[in-house]
Motif scaffolding. Sequence first.
Motif, PDB file in Angstrom:
ATOM      1  N   ASN A   8      -6.423  -2.887   0.744  1.00 14.85           N
ATOM      2  CA  ASN A   8      -5.047  -2.806   0.247  1.00 14.85           C
ATOM      3  C   ASN A   8      -4.105  -3.793   0.946  1.00 14.85           C
ATOM      4  O   ASN A   8      -2.997  -3.453   1.280  1.00 14.85           O
ATOM      5  CB  ASN A   8      -4.529  -1.375   0.433  1.00 14.85           C
ATOM      6  CG  ASN A   8      -4.699  -0.899   1.869  1.00 14.85           C
ATOM      7  OD1 ASN A   8      -5.475  -1.475   2.631  1.00 14.85           O
ATOM      8  ND2 ASN A   8      -3.964   0.124   2.249  1.00 14.85           N
ATOM      9  N   LEU A  10       2.731  -2.874  -6.633  1.00 11.17           N
ATOM     10  CA  LEU A  10       1.551  -2.094  -6.230  1.00 11.17           C
ATOM     11  C   LEU A  10       1.959  -0.721  -5.712  1.00 11.17           C
ATOM     12  O   LEU A  10       1.309   0.280  -6.006  1.00 11.17           O
ATOM     13  CB  LEU A  10       0.769  -2.848  -5.153  1.00 11.17           C
ATOM     14  CG  LEU A  10      -0.134  -3.975  -5.654  1.00 11.17           C
ATOM     15  CD1 LEU A  10      -0.688  -4.768  -4.488  1.00 11.17           C
ATOM     16  CD2 LEU A  10      -1.279  -3.417  -6.495  1.00 11.17           C
ATOM     17  N   SER A  47       0.215   1.343  -8.305  1.00 14.34           N
ATOM     18  CA  SER A  47      -1.100   1.683  -7.747  1.00 14.34           C
ATOM     19  C   SER A  47      -1.018   2.925  -6.867  1.00 14.34           C
ATOM     20  O   SER A  47      -1.739   3.890  -7.086  1.00 14.34           O
ATOM     21  CB  SER A  47      -1.596   0.553  -6.863  1.00 14.34           C
ATOM     22  OG  SER A  47      -2.475  -0.238  -7.522  1.00 14.34           O
ATOM     23  N   GLU A  88       1.074   5.529  -9.019  1.00 16.48           N
ATOM     24  CA  GLU A  88       0.495   5.643 -10.378  1.00 16.48           C
ATOM     25  C   GLU A  88       1.538   5.967 -11.434  1.00 16.48           C
ATOM     26  O   GLU A  88       1.339   6.865 -12.257  1.00 16.48           O
ATOM     27  CB  GLU A  88      -0.599   6.706 -10.381  1.00 16.48           C
ATOM     28  CG  GLU A  88      -1.736   6.388  -9.426  1.00 16.48           C
ATOM     29  CD  GLU A  88      -2.879   7.362  -9.538  1.00 16.48           C
ATOM     30  OE1 GLU A  88      -2.609   8.583  -9.495  1.00 16.48           O
ATOM     31  OE2 GLU A  88      -4.023   6.919  -9.680  1.00 16.48           O
ATOM     32  N   LYS A 127       1.958   9.847 -13.743  1.00 18.82           N
ATOM     33  CA  LYS A 127       0.887   9.568 -14.693  1.00 18.82           C
ATOM     34  C   LYS A 127       0.679  10.644 -15.760  1.00 18.82           C
ATOM     35  O   LYS A 127       0.499  10.327 -16.924  1.00 18.82           O
ATOM     36  CB  LYS A 127      -0.393   9.378 -13.882  1.00 18.82           C
ATOM     37  CG  LYS A 127      -1.471   8.670 -14.576  1.00 18.82           C
ATOM     38  CD  LYS A 127      -2.622   8.339 -13.626  1.00 18.82           C
ATOM     39  CE  LYS A 127      -3.229   9.570 -12.993  1.00 18.82           C
ATOM     40  NZ  LYS A 127      -4.482   9.311 -12.280  1.00 18.82           N
TER      41      LYS A 127
END
Length: 399
Positions: A244, A311, A315, A318, A347
Amino acid sequence: MLIGLIGKANVGKSTFFSASTDNIVNIANYPFTTVKPNLGVCHVRLNCVCKEFGVKDNPVHSICIEGIRFIPVQIIDVAGLVPGAHKGKGLGNKFLDDARQADALIHVIDISGSTDSEGKPLTPGTGDPLEDIRFVEEEFDLWLASIIKRDADNIKELDPSGQNTVQVLKKRLSGLGVSETSLDRVLNKLTLLNKKFKSWTEQEIFDFSQNIRREVRPMIIAANKADISTSKANLSKLTEKYSNVVPCASELEMLLRRAVKNGFIHYLPGDNSFEIKENSHLSDKQKQALEIVSKFIKMHGSTGVQEIINLACFSLLERIVVYPVEDDSKLSDKKGNILPEAYLLSKESTAKDLAHAIHEELGKGFLFAIDVRTKRRLGADHVLKNNDVIKIVSTTSRK
Ligand SMILES: Nc1nc2c(ncn2[C@@H]2O[C@H](COP(=O)(O)OP(=O)(O)OP(=O)(O)O)[C@@H](O)[C@H]2O)c(=O)[nH]1
Ligand SMILES: [Mg+2]
């Protein structure tokens, strides 16, 4: 949604903050420049649906430039930390109290190795970024462990039989938003689920804290100062160990944003190139500075700042983007603003969750939603997907 910037002293946290928010805050090459946290607004970048629908939009709370939507997200820049911070060294653990409000963390490091563990300047290449990551994470974990330990007596009182460890720990860690599922997962992994809390060892408390941190505060590593030549070797070492890691040069992003403000260049945050405008009358020094940025962007694809914010949002957290509209034929709100809002939702959000996010009343009176692309009716539990354009029909919206 709040993104937190944490890290050792003097690695460039405030520079990252200034570059991403256009708020210029105190930046200097010595430790503890930042004492009070800086709170600001940065933006996530994505392709707007306006191009697909062939409309010229006019967002109310976000920005759309040339089909690229920038959605605001809060960001907090806190004081730097040094080894022993959880015991009060440096500025102590106040930074962790500030950082714990954040939903996602960006761990800023000095990948060029130009600072020692206390943040004091060193000859570039002699500092150890891998060790810096280890100690910052450890400080976080020790701080968490101290919170749990501080409450250990209370826990024993609350739960003398030690039968209800999960519930008690959940309550104790509530400021961090630890869900029961996360707790269960960690306790199971460490085979602590059936061990009474009062008999946990120091090591078990530490391991528990470390795993909880990984569960609830995942981090992106912003390998800052990647423009300094000594970064290359460190970056290869780091990417072997961590997945990451994103190289970045906050200082170069700041320079680009200033050049945009001064009308010298055409550049959108996150672009993989920029264009010097005609008749911008740059001095030789300014041209050289932009040349350095251009080389960096060619090598790394961007300055890294925007990519890291994206990100963190998409990521780590989400999130998906959903565009609510009131008039599904014009894609507008009541005032005629086209694609006026873009919401960053979790999400698994449903049509009813979107209604609640817009307005409590709209959620309460929810009747159904309409997927503007397919014209299909959607029920309350319908799970939304990224880039959905949705009209909510509610008892309140009929008035
Ligand atoms: N070369 C280079 N220098 C940078 C970069 N980002 C920050 N710096 C320099 O690093 C030094 C520290 O920057 P700050 O942003 O004040 O660091 P900080 O982490 O907020 O520091 P504290 O608040 O003291 O913990 C300054 O001299 C910056 O100019 C970068 O991308 N490249
Ligand atoms: Mg600072």
